[in-house]
Design a protein around this motif. Structure first.
Motif, short mmCIF file in Angstrom:
data_model
loop_
_atom_site.label_atom_id
_atom_site.label_comp_id
_atom_site.label_asym_id
_atom_site.label_seq_id
_atom_site.Cartn_x
_atom_site.Cartn_y
_atom_site.Cartn_z
N ASN A 164 0.81 -1.21 0.00
CA ASN A 164 0.00 0.00 0.00
C ASN A 164 0.85 1.27 0.00
N GLN A 183 -0.77 8.67 -6.25
CA GLN A 183 -0.71 10.13 -6.19
C GLN A 183 -0.06 10.72 -7.43
N ASP A 185 0.09 3.78 -2.85
CA ASP A 185 -0.35 5.15 -2.58
C ASP A 185 0.55 6.17 -3.28
#
Lengths: 335, 335
Positions: free
Chosen positions: A162, A170, A166
């Motif tokens: 994760n 982004q 992430d």
DNA sequence: TTGTAGGCGTTATCAA
DNA sequence: TTGATAACGCCTACAA
């Protein structure tokens, strides 16, 4: 030279057994308690841990083994582990194996020869069988940062998938389509996980991956430097790069400085691990931050629970959340 | 569980005494030698260090005690020390005291309770008397980085005075007349030495010192940050600043970034300790580099020579030369 | 509650 | 060269 229980016994007029019992938390008449305390103070008595250990087969010592003492990510975890253990009466023997599997074995042997009651370590990955033997001897082992399938022990690590997901997400959300990643060495656990997150994010957002943008380094400064250069030399260079550990992030920044590349205009960058780096680099660096304090504490607590036999369950994998700091080093193509 | 000498004796048909003697390097018939080796291998015999230690009063272990495990200057020294000791049959127990004098005492006690044969440490400075007691017990102690007058032990440290002198000299030579310095805490040895170099350079070049430009921090990031800000807020700010350790250098750079100060046009900067920082910061940072590898090696060798009783002489102070890297962060007013 | 006594695994002395 | 034996300092039944 040093006073023994015998001396304390003589001083107090009590027997060795009584003194020993008191020292180990047994019941003793109040007046004897006072007497013994006085004797201990006056004689400056300190328990002889070797004698005690010989008898009890416990050293009240844990071994901590990490790849490198020059990597602040590991040493700061060590610092926390050591502290919690100490609060619980355990001391630690800290070793590093300089990223060398042979040395890892040796140091493991060393720790065992020191009769450590348990071990917290960041495994290299190539000594699974050997470590499993240690586990089978009944010595509790807790892994940090990396997970080895063939070893049955507790693990504490960051949620790498994760974390990586992430970060990439982004970038994608900000319009990046060509994202480079500098991974660790190929056969290492964290490498695979962090790469997995990279791939998943691409899949989920239906962005194609250009294999030329996926490079493998060594988790050291030099390889970060080299791989960043290589990424920038690709015919169609990426618009963003994700570097997956601290040392390589350092190397990447060095290369960027050297080539006079403008962040984030020419390249967006997300680094790893060291929160201070964010403010050292200018423009400020975006970073995936691992919860080092929590990792250390968790590992220590798990080991303690094993040592106290409170926890007899089967080994568990503990994943801790990372944090993503997006700063100036990431450019947005979306308004 | 684990095999003992007794088991080996039984296996070979020899006596415990003979086996023990062989293990410790004594003479044994060739055929017995082979036999014992076989037994050791087959039974997977490992010496019980606790029993041995109980008997010999030696643990073949050294204690290493540093202020912080999160300071790479110290940990990298530790790494070298540990390695050399290991090569010589000694293992190390590494502790930090988190810059806390109370904890320093505790950890010292802990090391002694572990019966370490010797200690290498970076002393805090406020436990002189206590450490001197340890020395008087006959435990060899080697200091690193800091020197305490009241303790009679060997010391290994960088030539701080000249390090500082050279840095300031280079600034003066380049035409700087108002030079700020961010020192460590007031009562610490390195602080005094580095300040001394600063003062001497000013004296030798007949440059006046403005006391407002001499600030004292805490050797941590935060104080570096704060002191840099304070220096820049002086009515007539300095044209150059010398920061005297790594953490404070980090803090100073952070402050500079935050205030958007241009290096070297608005301020020239010379930092300390970490050579990598030079390439991370842009424009590249000038730095005083300590010979960490040499410091560690020297300290380890001295301790070993004490442990082997080769060196019975009185304690010595060993100074090692530093290196000064002048990079882009220093502006010259001279053409 | 206190004391006696045996043993943990090793080394070292002294005979054999 | 080898072996029997007494420590080393502590813990722990067990008995008092």
């Amino acid at each position: 030279m040093a006073a023994t229980i015998k001396d304390v016994a003589k001083y107090t007029g009590l027997s060795i057994a009584t003194v020993s019992k008191y020292i180990n938390g047994g019941r003793v008449l109040e007046k004897n308690k006072v007497l013994i305390d006085e004797a201990i103070r006056v004689l400056d008595f300190k328990i002889n841990e070797m004698a005690r250990g010989l008898k009890t087969n416990r050293s009240m010592t844990a071994g901590i083994l990490i790849p490198s003492l020059e990597n602040i990510f590991f040493t700061s975890i060590v610092s926390n582990v050591e502290n919690i253990l100490l609060q619980n009466g355990y001391s630690s023997i800290v070793c590093d194996y300089r990223e060398n599997p042979e040395l890892e074995k040796e140091k493991l042997d060393f720790l065992i020869s020191k009769m450590v009651d348990g071990i917290i370590m960041v495994p290299h990955g190539s000594n699974s069988a050997y470590i499993q033997q240690v586990v089978e001897k009944g010595i509790p082992v807790v892994f940090i940062d990396r997970h080895l399938k063939d070893v049955h022990c507790d693990v504490v690590l960051a949620d790498n998938i994760n974390a990586s997901y992430d970060a990439i997400e982004q970038l994608i959300v900000r319009g990046h389509k060509r994202i480079g990643i500098i991974c660790g060495p190929k056969n290492i656990f964290t490498t695979e996980e962090r790469l997995k997150g990279y791939i998943r994010a691409h899949e989920d957002y239906a962005v194609d991956i250009d294999k030329k943008l996926v490079l493998f380094g060594n988790y050291d400064v030099e390889s970060g430097y080299r791989m960043l250069n290589r990424l920038m030399d690709v015919k169609k260079p990426p618009t963003a790069i994700f570097v997956t550990n601290y040392e390589m992030t350092l190397g990447a920044v060095m290369a960027i400085n050297e080539r006079n590349i403008k962040i984030p205009d020419q390249i967006s960058l997300i680094g790893f691990d060291n929160i201070q780096l964010a403010r050292i680099v200018k423009p400020s660096l975006s970073i995936v931050v691992q919860p080092m304090k929590e990792i250390g504490e968790k590992a220590a607590k798990i080991l303690l629970s094993r040592l106290n036999k409170e926890n007899q369950g089967s080994p568990a994998v503990n994943r801790l959340k990372t944090e993503l700091l997006i700063k100036e080093s990431v450019k947005s193509f979306i308004d």
